[in-house]
Design an enzyme around this catalytic site. Structure first.
Site, PDB file in Angstrom:
ATOM      1  N   LYS A 158      -1.568   0.207  -7.081  1.00 44.19           N
ATOM      2  CA  LYS A 158      -2.201   1.474  -6.705  1.00 44.19           C
ATOM      3  C   LYS A 158      -1.155   2.384  -6.119  1.00 44.19           C
ATOM      4  O   LYS A 158      -0.480   2.040  -5.163  1.00 44.19           O
ATOM      5  CB  LYS A 158      -3.274   1.232  -5.645  1.00 44.19           C
ATOM      6  CG  LYS A 158      -4.555   0.777  -6.227  1.00 44.19           C
ATOM      7  CD  LYS A 158      -5.647   0.905  -5.190  1.00 44.19           C
ATOM      8  CE  LYS A 158      -6.918   0.333  -5.748  1.00 44.19           C
ATOM      9  NZ  LYS A 158      -7.388  -0.832  -5.067  1.00 44.19           N
ATOM     10  N   MET A 170      -1.867   8.953   3.882  1.00 42.63           N
ATOM     11  CA  MET A 170      -1.965   9.593   2.565  1.00 42.63           C
ATOM     12  C   MET A 170      -2.015  11.113   2.715  1.00 42.63           C
ATOM     13  O   MET A 170      -2.788  11.779   2.030  1.00 42.63           O
ATOM     14  CB  MET A 170      -3.221   9.095   1.817  1.00 42.63           C
ATOM     15  CG  MET A 170      -3.165   7.609   1.504  1.00 42.63           C
ATOM     16  SD  MET A 170      -4.723   6.957   0.919  1.00 42.63           S
ATOM     17  CE  MET A 170      -5.628   6.717   2.422  1.00 42.63           C
ATOM     18  N   ASP A 215      -0.662  -5.025  -4.556  1.00 41.92           N
ATOM     19  CA  ASP A 215      -0.417  -3.677  -5.073  1.00 41.92           C
ATOM     20  C   ASP A 215       0.923  -3.159  -4.577  1.00 41.92           C
ATOM     21  O   ASP A 215       1.637  -3.861  -3.850  1.00 41.92           O
ATOM     22  CB  ASP A 215      -1.579  -2.712  -4.761  1.00 41.92           C
ATOM     23  CG  ASP A 215      -1.970  -2.758  -3.317  1.00 41.92           C
ATOM     24  OD1 ASP A 215      -1.086  -2.535  -2.480  1.00 41.92           O
ATOM     25  OD2 ASP A 215      -3.156  -3.016  -3.025  1.00 41.92           O
TER      26      ASP A 215
HETATM   27  C1  LIG Z   1      -4.070   3.366   1.057  1.00 43.82           C
HETATM   28  S1  LIG Z   1      -3.396   3.650   2.625  1.00 43.82           S
HETATM   29  C2  LIG Z   1      -3.277   2.010   3.192  1.00 43.82           C
HETATM   30  C3  LIG Z   1      -3.145   1.894   4.656  1.00 43.82           C
HETATM   31  C4  LIG Z   1      -2.972   0.473   5.105  1.00 43.82           C
HETATM   32  N1  LIG Z   1      -4.138  -0.301   4.840  1.00 43.82           N
HETATM   33  C5  LIG Z   1      -2.596   0.386   6.582  1.00 43.82           C
HETATM   34  O1  LIG Z   1      -3.400  -0.143   7.379  1.00 43.82           O
HETATM   35  O2  LIG Z   1      -1.520   0.791   6.937  1.00 43.82           O
HETATM   36  C6  LIG Z   1      -1.760   4.077   2.196  1.00 43.82           C
HETATM   37  C7  LIG Z   1      -1.120   4.986   3.210  1.00 43.82           C
HETATM   38  O3  LIG Z   1      -0.753   4.279   4.377  1.00 43.82           O
HETATM   39  C8  LIG Z   1       0.429   4.840   4.927  1.00 43.82           C
HETATM   40  N2  LIG Z   1       1.473   3.802   4.899  1.00 43.82           N
HETATM   41  C9  LIG Z   1       1.352   2.539   4.535  1.00 43.82           C
HETATM   42  N3  LIG Z   1       2.508   1.875   4.694  1.00 43.82           N
HETATM   43  C10 LIG Z   1       3.392   2.766   5.176  1.00 43.82           C
HETATM   44  C11 LIG Z   1       4.772   2.698   5.541  1.00 43.82           C
HETATM   45  N4  LIG Z   1       5.468   1.574   5.455  1.00 43.82           N
HETATM   46  N5  LIG Z   1       5.361   3.811   5.999  1.00 43.82           N
HETATM   47  C12 LIG Z   1       4.667   4.963   6.112  1.00 43.82           C
HETATM   48  N6  LIG Z   1       3.380   5.086   5.778  1.00 43.82           N
HETATM   49  C13 LIG Z   1       2.739   4.006   5.316  1.00 43.82           C
HETATM   50  C14 LIG Z   1       0.816   6.001   4.022  1.00 43.82           C
HETATM   51  O4  LIG Z   1       0.235   7.160   4.564  1.00 43.82           O
HETATM   52  C15 LIG Z   1       0.163   5.598   2.729  1.00 43.82           C
HETATM   53  O5  LIG Z   1      -0.072   6.715   1.900  1.00 43.82           O
END
Ligand SMILES: C[S@@+](CC[C@H](N)C(=O)[O-])C[C@H]1O[C@@H](n2cnc3c(N)ncnc32)[C@H](O)[C@@H]1O
Length: 480
Positions: free
Chosen positions: A269, A382, A247
């Protein structure tokens, strides 16, 4: 090609080392690994040579060099610090057509010791023909991380079945096809997870019946974006998948590393815009596995932290699909490290809570009283869209308006941006800076440490990104 790469079987074959010091001992150890029958010749020997003799059956000849000592030898090594002697050894061996290696003197080597990656019985040898040994060593280090540890046990298993397979399939092409199937089968993942007995049973049943290949799903955490944060296991599974289901959260840099000829399926997504509903993704994984495919379901961060990995695994288990789960670095860990913000700190935060801002409209499904407590860190995933509500609820439940906040956009990536502000200003700062997803909110006393530790972002050891932008309040500075 200056040197022909061959692997020689030294088992009990005579090898002579001229020299009795440290270098001679180092070479002796390498040769003894291959069971060479060793003779060392030198006017005197270091203690280490005698110590070696206590553990191995080696012959020591205490004498100056004489060409007659080389008779019958298969290999000769000159390891003295006397150039004249080394030259004499080289001349004598060369004359007798015996392979000779003068240590650290490439022109006087008719054979060389390559850099080795040892996954016995698989051995990979690298040589720069003596021109750039440091470069060869660096290449070896890189390959070390890429060649899976399980390749050795896998080759051992294959070796044990080689003759049986030979008698079962008389045609070379049939044998090759059978082994191709084995290497694409769950035998590999059995070995990978240390289940040699299961692997052997599976291999036997594949031999007995020409079964269709069994599919498998790898639920892989890709980390927050910097490809160097991938685990070795994630990389290996990405390289062996037939299909990669991904995704938008998985960075382009990481997608570059998947197997070149793998089929790519995007179940893209973005928050509030689920192009493929979760149930369809679950079904897709099950269907692909039932077709016998190796499926890499790759997810940003960690699959079990706001990644819906749990739901996918439940579905796989329900349909008896084999799976493996590979954890990844979650956004909170990646963003905080690359922004120089420790999530806990003895003086500032004794606890950390991971929270999703993607909650019900009224936000009443979260325990705000607990989230608003001081001296803890909230890592809000998020949370950008709901930041006005999050800010209001925390202040309403007692969190100080002055609580430091860091907003990390595109954490760990080349385009990472970090803004620091206060809880009272959080939502307006997000709006003013046009913060885009993915972004993580770090709320708590530790966020203030970004200003003190931001220099970390400048060092290559923490991040390889080129020009991250860091904004602290109104001061905007670029890291050189
Ligand atoms: C659906 S969640 C997935 C989280 C993921 N499984 C994790 O463990 O990081 C998506 C959210 O993770 C955070 N996120 C993921 N990657 C990021 C990044 N490189 N920088 C900042 N926030 C991030 C943001 O808040 C984003 O909206």
């Amino acid at each position: 090609m200056q040197y022909l790469p061959i692997f020689t079987k030294l088992d009990n074959k005579p090898v002579v080392i001229i020299g009795g010091g440290e270098v001679a001992v180092r070479k002796a150890r390498a040769l003894l690994k291959a069971n060479a029958r060793l003779t060392l010749v030198a006017p005197s020997f270091d203690k280490a040579v005698y110590a070696l003799q206590e553990s191995f059956d080696i012959t020591l000849i205490q004498a100056t060099f004489d060409a007659s000592q080389l008779h019958g030898a298969m290999l000769v090594i000159a390891a003295t610090d006397d150039e004249t002697v080394n030259q004499q050894v080289f001349n004598a061996a060369d004359e007798m057509n015996i392979f000779v290696n003068v240590v650290d003197d490439q022109p006087k080597c008719s054979f060389i010791f390559p850099s080795i990656i040892d996954r016995s019985p698989i051995t990979i040898a690298i040589s720069s023909a003596g021109t750039a040994p440091v470069l060869a060593r660096r290449l070896r280090e890189k390959l070390e991380t890429l060649v899976p540890q399980h390749i050795g046990p896998l080759a051992e298993l294959v070796g044990r079945f080689r003759n049986t397979v030979k008698s079962r399939f008389s045609q070379l092409s049939d044998r090759r096809q059978f082994w191709e199937k084995v290497f694409d089968s769950a035998v590999v993942s059995d070995i990978q997870s240390g289940n040699t007995t299961d692997a052997e049973t599976r291999l036997k049943s594949m031999l007995e019946a020409e079964s269709k290949p069994e599919g498998e799903v790898y639920i892989v955490g890709a980390g927050p974006g910097d490809a160097e944060l991938l685990t070795l296991k994630a990389l290996q599974l990405m390289q062996q998948a037939d299909v990669v289901v991904y995704d938008y959260l998985v960075s382009d840099e990481i997608m570059e590393l998947v197997r070149r000829d793998a089929e790519l399926i995007c179940v893209g997504k973005r928050m509030g815009n689920h192009s493929v509903v979760q149930e369809d993704t679950n079904k897709l994984l099950v269907d692909l596995a039932h077709q016998g495919k190796k499926v890499c379901r790759i997810k940003g961060g960690d699959p079990f932290i706001y990644g819906r990995g749990g739901e996918e695994v439940q579905e796989l288990a329900k349909h008896n699909v084999r799976y493996q789960i590979v954890p990844g670095i979650t956004a909170a860990a990646g963003c905080s490290a690359y922004a120089g913000i420790p999530l806990t700190h003895r003086d500032h935060a004794q606890a950390i809570q991971f929270v999703t801002g993607h909650c019900k409209k009224d936000g009443n499904d979260l325990d705000w009283a607990s989230l608003a407590k001081p001296n803890q860190t909230l890592a809000v995933y998020m949370g950008v869209v709901k930041s006005p509500d999050i800010q209001a609820k925390l202040i309403e439940h007692g969190r100080a308006e002055t609580t430091p906040v860091a907003i990390v956009e595109n954490g760990t990536r080349k385009n990472q941006r970090v803004f620091t502000t206060t809880l009272e200003q959080m939502a307006s700062e997000i709006e003013a800076q046009h913060v885009q997803s993915p972004a993580l909110l770090i709320i708590g006393e530790v966020a203030a440490l970004h200003q003190e530790l931001a220099w970390f972002g400048k060092t290559e050891q923490v991040s390889s990104f080129a020009q991250p932008i860091t904004k602290v309040g109104q001061t905007d500075f670029r890291v050189a």
